[in-house]
Design a protein around this motif. Structure first.
Motif, mmCIF file in Angstrom:
data_model
loop_
_atom_site.group_PDB
_atom_site.id
_atom_site.type_symbol
_atom_site.label_atom_id
_atom_site.label_comp_id
_atom_site.label_asym_id
_atom_site.label_seq_id
_atom_site.Cartn_x
_atom_site.Cartn_y
_atom_site.Cartn_z
ATOM 1 N N VAL A 160 0.854 -1.196 0.000
ATOM 2 C CA VAL A 160 0.000 0.000 0.000
ATOM 3 C C VAL A 160 0.889 1.246 0.000
ATOM 4 O O VAL A 160 1.889 1.315 0.725
ATOM 5 C CB VAL A 160 -0.897 0.006 1.260
ATOM 6 C CG1 VAL A 160 -1.618 1.340 1.406
ATOM 7 C CG2 VAL A 160 -1.892 -1.149 1.218
ATOM 8 N N THR B 50 0.367 10.474 6.261
ATOM 9 C CA THR B 50 -0.905 10.196 6.936
ATOM 10 C C THR B 50 -0.665 9.644 8.336
ATOM 11 O O THR B 50 0.333 8.952 8.581
ATOM 12 C CB THR B 50 -1.733 9.168 6.133
ATOM 13 O OG1 THR B 50 -1.021 7.917 6.129
ATOM 14 C CG2 THR B 50 -1.989 9.618 4.703
ATOM 15 N N GLU C 3 5.527 9.250 16.642
ATOM 16 C CA GLU C 3 4.717 9.729 17.768
ATOM 17 C C GLU C 3 3.368 9.007 17.857
ATOM 18 O O GLU C 3 2.881 8.698 18.941
ATOM 19 C CB GLU C 3 4.451 11.239 17.639
ATOM 20 C CG GLU C 3 5.622 12.133 17.983
ATOM 21 C CD GLU C 3 6.657 12.240 16.867
ATOM 22 O OE1 GLU C 3 6.427 11.680 15.782
ATOM 23 O OE2 GLU C 3 7.706 12.872 17.094
ATOM 24 N N ALA D 272 0.432 5.248 0.784
ATOM 25 C CA ALA D 272 -0.476 6.298 1.287
ATOM 26 C C ALA D 272 0.196 7.646 1.024
ATOM 27 O O ALA D 272 0.210 8.129 -0.098
ATOM 28 C CB ALA D 272 -0.792 6.060 2.750
ATOM 29 N N GLY D 273 0.811 8.261 2.040
ATOM 30 C CA GLY D 273 1.486 9.549 1.828
ATOM 31 C C GLY D 273 2.860 9.405 1.193
ATOM 32 O O GLY D 273 3.423 10.370 0.684
ATOM 33 N N GLY D 274 3.426 8.216 1.291
ATOM 34 C CA GLY D 274 4.732 7.943 0.681
ATOM 35 C C GLY D 274 5.916 8.526 1.435
ATOM 36 O O GLY D 274 7.055 8.402 0.993
ATOM 37 N N GLN D 275 5.670 9.139 2.582
ATOM 38 C CA GLN D 275 6.753 9.860 3.282
ATOM 39 C C GLN D 275 7.716 8.923 4.006
ATOM 40 O O GLN D 275 8.823 9.325 4.352
ATOM 41 C CB GLN D 275 6.169 10.882 4.257
ATOM 42 C CG GLN D 275 5.332 11.935 3.578
ATOM 43 C CD GLN D 275 6.123 12.670 2.508
ATOM 44 O OE1 GLN D 275 7.135 13.314 2.807
ATOM 45 N NE2 GLN D 275 5.700 12.566 1.267
ATOM 46 N N SER D 276 7.307 7.697 4.223
ATOM 47 C CA SER D 276 8.228 6.691 4.769
ATOM 48 C C SER D 276 8.572 5.660 3.705
ATOM 49 O O SER D 276 9.720 5.215 3.615
ATOM 50 C CB SER D 276 7.594 5.985 5.975
ATOM 51 O OG SER D 276 7.441 6.891 7.024
ATOM 52 N N LEU D 277 7.584 5.292 2.899
ATOM 53 C CA LEU D 277 7.813 4.227 1.916
ATOM 54 C C LEU D 277 8.765 4.668 0.801
ATOM 55 O O LEU D 277 9.683 3.933 0.427
ATOM 56 C CB LEU D 277 6.459 3.779 1.330
ATOM 57 C CG LEU D 277 6.506 2.578 0.385
ATOM 58 C CD1 LEU D 277 7.218 1.388 1.032
ATOM 59 C CD2 LEU D 277 5.092 2.171 -0.031
#
Ligand SMILES: Cc1cc2nc3c(=O)[nH]c(=O)nc-3n(C[C@H](O)[C@H](O)[C@H](O)COP(=O)(O)OP(=O)(O)OC[C@H]3O[C@@H](n4cnc5c(N)ncnc54)[C@H](O)[C@@H]3O)c2cc1C
Length: 290
Positions: free
Chosen positions: A29, A110, A123, A31-36
């Motif tokens: 999946v 997200t 967090e 989602a925001g892509g900020q980690s993936l």
């Protein structure tokens, strides 16, 4: 570096997303892509297919009721941070989200993605634990709820495996006469925390402490909630020995050392942040006692 080649799917419904996830081995999946995306770029992950859920309808709502706050899978950190109704029902959401990364990342990342990612430095995993929250998971077989205790398996690992989409996270409301606080230490504002603490303090009708609980960020491999009530139970909120609760917290945690901080420094921060946040949460709770 550039990511390894992958195919891209942008389904228009949850059923379609689940169908692609089921059909394609190694699908992930997005989602925001900020980690993936950083993981792909560093080639620490190489999924065959990315299933972008951003066009799936019905996943972008924040619903705040008397029971708690439900956050849909496409709610960005920034939207949650600005949601006044959510902050009223569960103030830890805005307080913790304000410490998540930088504005640019909060605009895209997200809250549910952060939980699904299960980073011990995140967090929102700790807030889910501290509030005794859960996630709703859709699979081809149906939809179910997973409580936080069963969700987090290890760093970057949850019990949600196989073809599945986390459709929302639910953060229960605070008990009556409760206050909260959240604080963290990071090398620069917006960086991942060296150590963070979220707390809930609950008072009885006589303004005495009836419960004190804490959860930490960047301490331990999975979120843990520590009950600190024994150190302060029954004390008048104005006079409670928050330092004793901090000392208890220090004795309960088992932080690791890394390039950012030694284990001893993290343990010290746990004590200091616990003492400060408990005092501040108690002051807030006092304002709610008639
Ligand atoms: C420079 C930088 C600093 C950051 N600092 C912080 C910080 O201080 N604190 C913090 O908490 N985070 C931080 N982040 C991470 C950020 O909060 C991400 O938004 C968040 O971790 C992941 O959310 P996302 O929507 O971007 O998920 P993605 O990157 O799209 O996905 C992350 C993982 O979760 C899975 N996933 C996502 N959504 C779902 C879903 N609905 N169902 C099933 N699986 C799903 C993906 O498959 C992937 O494995 C930082 C990121 C960067 C780049």
């Amino acid at each position: 570096m550039k990511p390894a080649p992958f195919r891209y799917a942008d389904p228009r419904s949850l059923d379609e997303a689940l169908a692609v996830l089921s059909a394609e081995e190694g699908a992930k999946v997005l989602a925001g892509g900020q980690s993936l995306l950083p993981l792909l770029s560093m080639r620490l992950a190489a999924p065959a297919v990315l299933v972008d859920i951003n066009r799936v309808p019905g996943l972008d709502a924040v619903e705040a009721t008397g029971d708690g706050v439900r956050v849909g899978a496409l709610v960005r950190h920034d939207a949650l941070l600005r949601d006044a109704a959510a902050a009223r029902v569960q103030p830890l959401l805005a307080r913790a989200t304000a410490n998540v990364a930088h504005p640019a990342i909060r605009n895209r990342g997200t809250t549910v993605g952060s939980i699904a990612h299960a980073d011990p430095s995140g967090e929102m995993t700790s807030v889910l634990a501290l509030t005794d929250g859960s996630v709703t998971v859709a699979t081809p077989e149906g939809t179910g709820t997973v409580g936080w205790r069963d969700l987090f398996v290890g760093p970057l690992e949850t019990s949600v495996t196989g073809p599945a989409v986390v459709t929302s996270a639910f953060f229960p409301a605070l008990p009556e006469r409760s206050g909260t606080a959240f604080a963290e230490v990071a090398r620069r504002k917006g960086d991942y925390a060296v150590c963070g603490a979220g707390v809930v303090v609950t008072l009885d009708a006589d303004r005495r402490v009836s419960a004190a609980r804490a959860a930490y960020v960047s301490v331990g491999l999975v979120p843990e909630v520590h009950d600190l009530t024994d150190a302060v139970a029954g004390a008048p909120a104005e006079e409670a020995d928050w330092a004793a609760a901090g000392a208890l917290a220090r004795s309960l945690v088992e932080p690791d050392g890394d390039i950012h901080a030694s284990a001893d420094y993290r343990r010290l921060l746990v004590g200091v942040l616990t003492e400060r946040t408990l005092a501040s949460a108690a002051a807030e709770a006092l304002g709610k006692v008639a």
